[in-house]
Structures are given as structure tokens and as C-alpha cells.
Design a protein around this motif. Structure first.
Motif, PDB file in Angstrom:
ATOM      1  N   ASP A   1       6.626   4.188  -7.087  1.00  0.00           N
ATOM      2  CA  ASP A   1       5.511   4.205  -7.852  1.00  0.00           C
ATOM      3  C   ASP A   1       4.054   4.303  -6.869  1.00  0.00           C
ATOM      4  OD1 ASP A   1       6.665   3.579 -10.423  1.00  0.00           O
ATOM      5  OD2 ASP A   1       6.426   1.413 -10.035  1.00  0.00           O
ATOM      6  N   LEU A   2       4.235   4.563  -5.662  1.00  0.00           N
ATOM      7  CA  LEU A   2       3.168   4.709  -4.848  1.00  0.00           C
ATOM      8  C   LEU A   2       3.263   6.029  -4.311  1.00  0.00           C
ATOM      9  CD1 LEU A   2       4.094   1.368  -2.501  1.00  0.00           C
ATOM     10  CD2 LEU A   2       2.492   1.760  -4.326  1.00  0.00           C
ATOM     11  N   THR A   3       1.943   6.401  -3.701  1.00  0.00           N
ATOM     12  CA  THR A   3       1.768   7.863  -3.206  1.00  0.00           C
ATOM     13  C   THR A   3       2.694   7.767  -1.778  1.00  0.00           C
ATOM     14  OG1 THR A   3      -0.148   7.249  -1.985  1.00  0.00           O
ATOM     15  CG2 THR A   3      -0.328   8.020  -4.399  1.00  0.00           C
ATOM     16  N   PRO A   4       2.848   8.913  -1.356  1.00  0.00           N
ATOM     17  CA  PRO A   4       3.687   8.741  -0.169  1.00  0.00           C
ATOM     18  C   PRO A   4       2.797   7.893   1.009  1.00  0.00           C
ATOM     19  CG  PRO A   4       3.901  11.012  -0.987  1.00  0.00           C
ATOM     20  CD  PRO A   4       2.890  10.054  -1.854  1.00  0.00           C
ATOM     21  N   PHE A   5       1.612   8.291   1.083  1.00  0.00           N
ATOM     22  CA  PHE A   5       0.757   7.587   2.017  1.00  0.00           C
ATOM     23  C   PHE A   5       0.895   6.091   1.937  1.00  0.00           C
ATOM     24  CE2 PHE A   5      -3.409   5.582   3.293  1.00  0.00           C
ATOM     25  CZ  PHE A   5      -3.582   5.982   4.727  1.00  0.00           C
ATOM     26  N   ASP A   6       0.614   5.694   0.557  1.00  0.00           N
ATOM     27  CA  ASP A   6       0.766   4.140   0.347  1.00  0.00           C
ATOM     28  C   ASP A   6       2.082   3.568   0.664  1.00  0.00           C
ATOM     29  OD1 ASP A   6      -1.847   3.920  -0.161  1.00  0.00           O
ATOM     30  OD2 ASP A   6      -1.615   4.308  -2.480  1.00  0.00           O
ATOM     31  N   ALA A   7       3.124   4.364   0.585  1.00  0.00           N
ATOM     32  CA  ALA A   7       4.497   3.829   0.580  1.00  0.00           C
ATOM     33  C   ALA A   7       4.619   3.611   2.197  1.00  0.00           C
ATOM     34  CB  ALA A   7       5.526   4.890   0.125  1.00  0.00           C
ATOM     35  N   HIS A   8       4.076   4.692   3.010  1.00  0.00           N
ATOM     36  CA  HIS A   8       4.290   4.492   4.385  1.00  0.00           C
ATOM     37  C   HIS A   8       3.642   3.261   4.722  1.00  0.00           C
ATOM     38  CE1 HIS A   8       3.434   5.719   8.499  1.00  0.00           C
ATOM     39  NE2 HIS A   8       4.180   6.597   8.430  1.00  0.00           N
ATOM     40  N   ARG A   9       2.200   2.995   4.460  1.00  0.00           N
ATOM     41  CA  ARG A   9       1.552   1.594   4.897  1.00  0.00           C
ATOM     42  C   ARG A   9       2.585   0.555   4.255  1.00  0.00           C
ATOM     43  NH1 ARG A   9      -4.421   2.085   3.064  1.00  0.00           N
ATOM     44  NH2 ARG A   9      -3.323   1.178   1.433  1.00  0.00           N
ATOM     45  N   THR A  10       2.881   0.465   3.045  1.00  0.00           N
ATOM     46  CA  THR A  10       3.577  -0.660   2.582  1.00  0.00           C
ATOM     47  C   THR A  10       4.858  -0.826   3.416  1.00  0.00           C
ATOM     48  OG1 THR A  10       2.753  -0.429   0.425  1.00  0.00           O
ATOM     49  CG2 THR A  10       4.930  -1.502   0.564  1.00  0.00           C
ATOM     50  N   VAL A  11       5.785   0.041   3.538  1.00  0.00           N
ATOM     51  CA  VAL A  11       6.994  -0.022   4.262  1.00  0.00           C
ATOM     52  C   VAL A  11       6.858  -0.213   5.736  1.00  0.00           C
ATOM     53  CG1 VAL A  11       8.809   1.264   5.362  1.00  0.00           C
ATOM     54  CG2 VAL A  11       8.288   1.543   3.170  1.00  0.00           C
ATOM     55  N   SER A  12       5.679   0.269   6.459  1.00  0.00           N
ATOM     56  CA  SER A  12       5.296  -0.170   7.602  1.00  0.00           C
ATOM     57  C   SER A  12       5.076  -1.777   7.777  1.00  0.00           C
ATOM     58  CB  SER A  12       4.156   0.773   8.158  1.00  0.00           C
ATOM     59  OG  SER A  12       3.610   0.445   9.582  1.00  0.00           O
ATOM     60  N   ALA A  13       4.383  -2.124   6.809  1.00  0.00           N
ATOM     61  CA  ALA A  13       3.807  -3.667   6.811  1.00  0.00           C
ATOM     62  C   ALA A  13       5.213  -4.529   6.552  1.00  0.00           C
ATOM     63  CB  ALA A  13       2.750  -3.871   5.746  1.00  0.00           C
TER      64      ALA A  13
END
Length: 69
Positions: free
Chosen positions: A5-17
Motif C-alpha cells: 500500500d506504500l510507495t517504494p520510498f515509504d516502504a523503504h523507510r518503514t522497513v528500515s525503521a
């Protein structure tokens, strides 16, 4: 969380956190995020380059939910 449901950029930030909270190495984000769009897997257990403990955690916290017509 549904990472698709996230953009690739937001998915990257979310997974990183999420990885940071778990104490996992930061490089894992470079293994996980491409499995959503560039080299997609239908289920996390198909991502054989990830450790089984991480796969289990991903399945529990961020299952891959595909649209079915």
C-alpha cells in the motif's frame, strides 16, 4: 502493515525503521524492499535469501497481500 500500500520510498523507510526496532542489520532493507516490486515474491517464505527468523517476523508483521479479483 501492508507494504504494497506504500510507495517504494515509504516502504523503504518503514522497513528500515522496523528492522532498526528489531535490531536487525540495516542492509536487510536492500534485500526486503526489492522483493515487493523488482523481484517480487508471493509470500515471504519464497524469499530464500532471508533468514528463516526474519521471514517468520515478516509474515507476522507485514504479510504480502495481493489483490485478487
Amino acid at each position: 502493515m501492508n507494504l504494497l500500500d506504500l510507495t517504494p520510498f515509504d516502504a523503504h523507510r518503514t522497513v528500515s525503521a522496523w528492522l532498526s526496532e528489531r535490531g536487525d542489520p540495516a542492509y536487510r532493507v536492500r534485500q526486503i524492499v526489492p522483493r515487493l516490486w523488482r523481484r517480487p515474491v508471493r509470500q515471504w517464505r519464497d524469499a530464500t535469501d532471508l533468514p528463516r527468523t526474519l521471514i517468520a517476523a515478516l509474515e507476522a508483521s507485514a504479510p504480502i497481500c495481493h489483490f485478487t479479483p
